[in-house]
Design a protein around this motif. Structure first.
Motif, PDB file in Angstrom:
ATOM      1  N   VAL A 157      -8.081  -1.139 -10.517  1.00 36.66           N
ATOM      2  CA  VAL A 157      -9.153  -1.098  -9.624  1.00 36.66           C
ATOM      3  C   VAL A 157     -10.177  -0.728  -9.226  1.00 36.66           C
ATOM      4  CG1 VAL A 157      -9.069  -1.456  -7.202  1.00 36.66           C
ATOM      5  CG2 VAL A 157      -6.878  -2.433  -8.276  1.00 36.66           C
ATOM      6  N   GLU A 213     -12.971  -1.761 -11.777  1.00 31.96           N
ATOM      7  CA  GLU A 213     -13.855  -2.484 -11.134  1.00 31.96           C
ATOM      8  C   GLU A 213     -14.605  -1.784  -9.567  1.00 31.96           C
ATOM      9  OE1 GLU A 213     -11.229  -5.879  -9.325  1.00 31.96           O
ATOM     10  OE2 GLU A 213     -13.281  -7.427  -9.540  1.00 31.96           O
ATOM     11  N   SER A 263      -3.148  -1.336  -3.313  1.00 28.01           N
ATOM     12  CA  SER A 263      -2.948  -1.586  -4.336  1.00 28.01           C
ATOM     13  C   SER A 263      -1.572  -0.060  -4.953  1.00 28.01           C
ATOM     14  CB  SER A 263      -3.213  -0.963  -5.336  1.00 28.01           C
ATOM     15  OG  SER A 263      -5.024  -1.537  -4.825  1.00 28.01           O
ATOM     16  N   GLN A 305     -14.290  -6.044   1.007  1.00 27.78           N
ATOM     17  CA  GLN A 305     -12.730  -6.548   1.234  1.00 27.78           C
ATOM     18  C   GLN A 305     -12.074  -7.001   2.095  1.00 27.78           C
ATOM     19  OE1 GLN A 305     -10.518  -2.688   0.560  1.00 27.78           O
ATOM     20  NE2 GLN A 305     -12.681  -2.778  -0.182  1.00 27.78           N
ATOM     21  N   VAL A 318      -7.653   1.791  -1.682  1.00 26.45           N
ATOM     22  CA  VAL A 318      -5.902   1.372  -2.937  1.00 26.45           C
ATOM     23  C   VAL A 318      -5.019   2.121  -3.052  1.00 26.45           C
ATOM     24  CG1 VAL A 318      -6.002   2.690  -5.140  1.00 26.45           C
ATOM     25  CG2 VAL A 318      -8.524   1.113  -5.053  1.00 26.45           C
ATOM     26  N   TYR A 358      -1.127  -0.287 -10.226  1.00 28.78           N
ATOM     27  CA  TYR A 358      -2.985  -1.014 -10.501  1.00 28.78           C
ATOM     28  C   TYR A 358      -4.220  -0.831 -10.445  1.00 28.78           C
ATOM     29  CZ  TYR A 358      -0.009  -4.917 -10.185  1.00 28.78           C
ATOM     30  OH  TYR A 358       1.410  -5.812  -9.976  1.00 28.78           O
ATOM     31  N   SER A 359      -3.705   0.677  -9.718  1.00 29.48           N
ATOM     32  CA  SER A 359      -5.603   1.810  -9.358  1.00 29.48           C
ATOM     33  C   SER A 359      -6.205   1.886 -10.811  1.00 29.48           C
ATOM     34  CB  SER A 359      -4.937   2.640  -9.109  1.00 29.48           C
ATOM     35  OG  SER A 359      -4.254   4.187  -9.818  1.00 29.48           O
ATOM     36  N   ASP A 361     -13.150   2.498  -0.626  1.00 27.56           N
ATOM     37  CA  ASP A 361     -12.248   1.392  -1.179  1.00 27.56           C
ATOM     38  C   ASP A 361     -11.261   2.795  -1.580  1.00 27.56           C
ATOM     39  OD1 ASP A 361     -14.570  -0.353  -2.036  1.00 27.56           O
ATOM     40  OD2 ASP A 361     -15.676   1.822  -1.982  1.00 27.56           O
TER      41      ASP A 361
END
Ligand SMILES: *[C@@H]1O[C@H](CO)[C@@H](O)[C@H](O)[C@H]1NC(C)=O
Ligand SMILES: *[C@@H]1O[C@H](CO)[C@@H](O)[C@H](O)[C@H]1NC(C)=O
Ligand SMILES: *[C@@H]1O[C@H](CO)[C@@H](O)[C@H](O)[C@H]1NC(C)=O
Ligand SMILES: *[C@@H]1O[C@H](CO)[C@@H](O)[C@H](O)[C@H]1NC(C)=O
Ligand SMILES: *[C@@H]1O[C@H](CO)[C@@H](O)[C@H](O)[C@H]1NC(C)=O
Length: 387
Positions: A198, A201, A190, A120, A186, A194-195, A182
């Protein structure tokens, strides 16, 4: 396991009746695994002293219920990982970086509060972490590598009594409970659009570390999915600005924030897919996916029936009208000093401090998951080497 099934298949041809009863029993209860050690990776849900050793120790009322002093756990008492250790017959896990009064003979805990899978872009004081999952695995590698050296020296030495034998690593259980922070990132950073990318990933990064651990010799993986983050009381509108106009469907029947739980569900779906894939890549490994989300959600949905107060209630902390004073902190609000102490009976609360669960809730959850009723495949933790 596979050999035994084959043996019983042969038995079916020869002794059909005998087969039925024996085979059923075999499926339900393969032999316990006789694990030699327990290694854990995660965030504050399973940190047993890392952050408290690395930075500042906690103060009471943390730890008040079981340990009667703060012991680096984000709860009033034991965590799920403590109940798991007890269930498997191990002592409580020492945090890897704790230098005082620790033993690593039966494993080590690399979990650290606020840890994430992804790096982060925040400092520790902004809620970031130096102890990402990647770093925890690097620490494990170093631990394994450096302790192995002591067994290669010719002389016996006093140090070996507090560290695992080199052959214990392949016969250890590796447990995981990471991803919640994480998902929190998000949610807070975000845009929704985009979630998906992400979250994919995040899960990919988790997968690479599990692959690396396999390379390092880990064989039994007990992987918790992430809990219902939208049910954490501090996420609930009731502890935030009083009069939010909420769109329909914002909350579920338990007062949990739906879109936040949906993010956790998406992470979990991808996590489960990756576990299934890893299983086929590694026939020599056993990978168990544990539906922690459902275990926690079941407790939250049945709070009263299970003897707990409303799941939005917080045992220790002041969270009203958008003001948040966390347990063991202090603040001046409208000229008044607020020093939140703990509730009269923490054993009646699910939430200890608005973010973390009480010992009573941890016990309830641990009791449900260790017997395999939330596992895929449905093996108990003691038998989890057989997946
Ligand atoms: C996560 O994965 C990406 C590639 O998918 C990689 O560039 C990055 O270094 C990884 N980060 C961590 C923390 O593992
Ligand atoms: C990280 O944060 C700093 C300061 O807030 C910012 O300048 C930088 O662009 C950020 N980097 C990334 C990769 O987001
Ligand atoms: C430990 O790491 C060093 C350096 O990477 C390597 O040369 C050595 O073989 C490793 N030892 C063990 C026991 O894994
Ligand atoms: C809540 O806010 C709305 C819009 O700002 C306002 O119309 C309403 O009167 C408020 N309700 C209460 C109970 O304060
Ligand atoms: C597991 O334990 C829980 C709690 O004691 C119990 O309700 C459940 O039926 C058990 N499940 C299995 C498969 O044994």
């Amino acid at each position: 396991m596979k050999m035994r099934f084959l043996a019983h298949f042969v038995a079916l041809i020869l002794f059909p009746c005998w087969f039925v009863s024996v085979r059923a029993e075999e499926i339900k209860s393969p032999q316990p695994c006789d694990f030699k050690a327990l290694f854990n990776f995660g965030d504050s849900n399973s940190d047993t002293g890392c952050m408290a050793s690395a930075f500042y120790p906690e103060i009471l009322p943390y730890g008040e219920t079981f340990f009667h002093e703060p012991v680096g756990r984000a709860s009033d008492g034991r965590l799920i990982i403590d109940f798991i250790a007890q269930h498997l017959g191990f002592p409580f896990l020492s945090a890897y970086i704790d230098s005082i009064g620790t033993s690593y003979r039966h494993g080590a805990n690399f979990a650290a509060g606020s840890s994430t899978i992804m790096r982060q872009n925040r400092t520790v004081f902004q809620g970031g972490t130096p102890f990402t999952f990647e770093i925890q695995v690097a620490q494990f590698n170093q631990f394994k590598n450096r302790t192995a050296k002591f067994f290669n020296q010719e002389k016996e030495n006093s140090f070996t009594k507090d560290i695992p034998r080199p052959e214990d690593y392949a016969k250890a259980i590796y447990t995981f409970d990471i991803g919640q922070n994480d998902i929190a990132a998000v949610i807070s950073q975000s845009g929704m659009e985009y979630s998906h990318a992400v979250i994919s990933e995040i899960v990919d990064n988790f997968t690479s570390q599990v692959q690396y651990l396999h390379e390092l010799g880990a064989r039994t993986f007990w992987i918790h999915n992430t809990g219902p983050i939208g049910c954490l009381p501090v996420a609930m509108p009731v502890h935030n600005a009083k009069n939010q106009s909420l769109v329909a469907g914002y909350l579920d029947l338990n007062g949990c924030v739906n879109y936040q739980n949906d993010m956790a569900r998406e992470f979990n779906k991808k996590l489960k897919n990756t576990v299934v894939k890893l299983r086929s890549h590694y026939p020599d490994a056993s990978l168990i996916y544990v539906d922690m989300f459902s275990a926690k959600y079941e407790l939250i949905s049945n709070a009263n029936k299970e003897g707990f107060v409303d799941p939005s209630k917080i045992c220790c902390g002041y969270h009203e009208n958008g003001h948040h004073v966390y347990c063991s902190n202090r603040a001046i609000i409208n000229g008044k000093e607020i020093v939140p102490g703990s509730c009269d009976d923490p054993s009646k609360y699910i939430s200890w401090d608005g973010v973390h669960y009480t010992e009573a809730a941890n016990y309830w959850i641990a009791n449900r998951i260790v017997n395999g009723s939330f596992s895929d495949p449905p093996l108990s933790i003691a038998q989890s080497c057989h997946a």
